[in-house]
Scaffold this motif. Structure first.
Motif, mmCIF file in Angstrom:
data_model
loop_
_atom_site.group_PDB
_atom_site.id
_atom_site.type_symbol
_atom_site.label_atom_id
_atom_site.label_comp_id
_atom_site.label_asym_id
_atom_site.label_seq_id
_atom_site.Cartn_x
_atom_site.Cartn_y
_atom_site.Cartn_z
ATOM 1 N N GLU A 49 2.350 1.341 -1.397
ATOM 2 C CA GLU A 49 2.898 2.206 -2.444
ATOM 3 C C GLU A 49 4.117 1.567 -3.101
ATOM 4 O O GLU A 49 4.276 1.623 -4.316
ATOM 5 N N ASP A 70 -0.300 9.510 11.210
ATOM 6 C CA ASP A 70 0.885 8.956 10.564
ATOM 7 C C ASP A 70 1.975 8.634 11.573
ATOM 8 O O ASP A 70 2.795 7.742 11.350
ATOM 9 N N ARG A 130 0.521 1.786 4.449
ATOM 10 C CA ARG A 130 0.323 2.617 3.265
ATOM 11 C C ARG A 130 1.601 2.689 2.439
ATOM 12 O O ARG A 130 1.567 2.567 1.221
ATOM 13 N N LYS A 136 -0.471 2.311 10.438
ATOM 14 C CA LYS A 136 -1.234 2.800 9.284
ATOM 15 C C LYS A 136 -0.302 3.348 8.205
ATOM 16 O O LYS A 136 -0.438 3.019 7.024
#
Length: 111
Positions: free
Chosen positions: A101, A80, A97, A93
């Protein structure tokens, strides 16, 4: 009977730790976004720590250095965060993500 109480207490404490870790994770991400990775290598650990500690004291939460360090290390190991020496920045990444969301949340609101 004593072992059941002991196991129950361990379960409660471990789940409380996970919630605390999530609090630190969101605070770390917020700090990195606010600091905007001023250096090419990202934001320093000291700057992130100072920002997170200040935001948590504003919320009335108790600072736990060990939880902060464990959380930021776990985020780097998971991918992360990108770590270079003692600097961190949000990985592509995690950015993708989080964008997904947000997109999903907006789609649900429109429906």
């Amino acid at each position: 009977m004593a072992s059941k109480l002991k196991n129950g207490l361990k379960r409660i404490l471990s789940s409380a730790g996970r919630g605390l870790s999530m609090c630190y994770k969101s605070a770390i991400i917020r700090a990195l976004e606010d600091l905007k990775d001023h250096h090419a290598h990202g934001s320093s650990l000291a700057a992130i720590k100072k920002h997170v500690e200040a935001s948590m004291s504003d919320d009335g939460k108790v600072w736990k250095d060990a939880v902060f360090l464990r959380t930021i290390k776990a985020m780097a190991e998971k991918g992360d965060l990108i770590q270079t020496e003692d600097h961190y920045k949000i990985s592509v990444k995690l950015q993708q993500r989080r964008t997904g969301e947000i997109r999903d949340h907006l789609a649900r609101e429109e429906a």
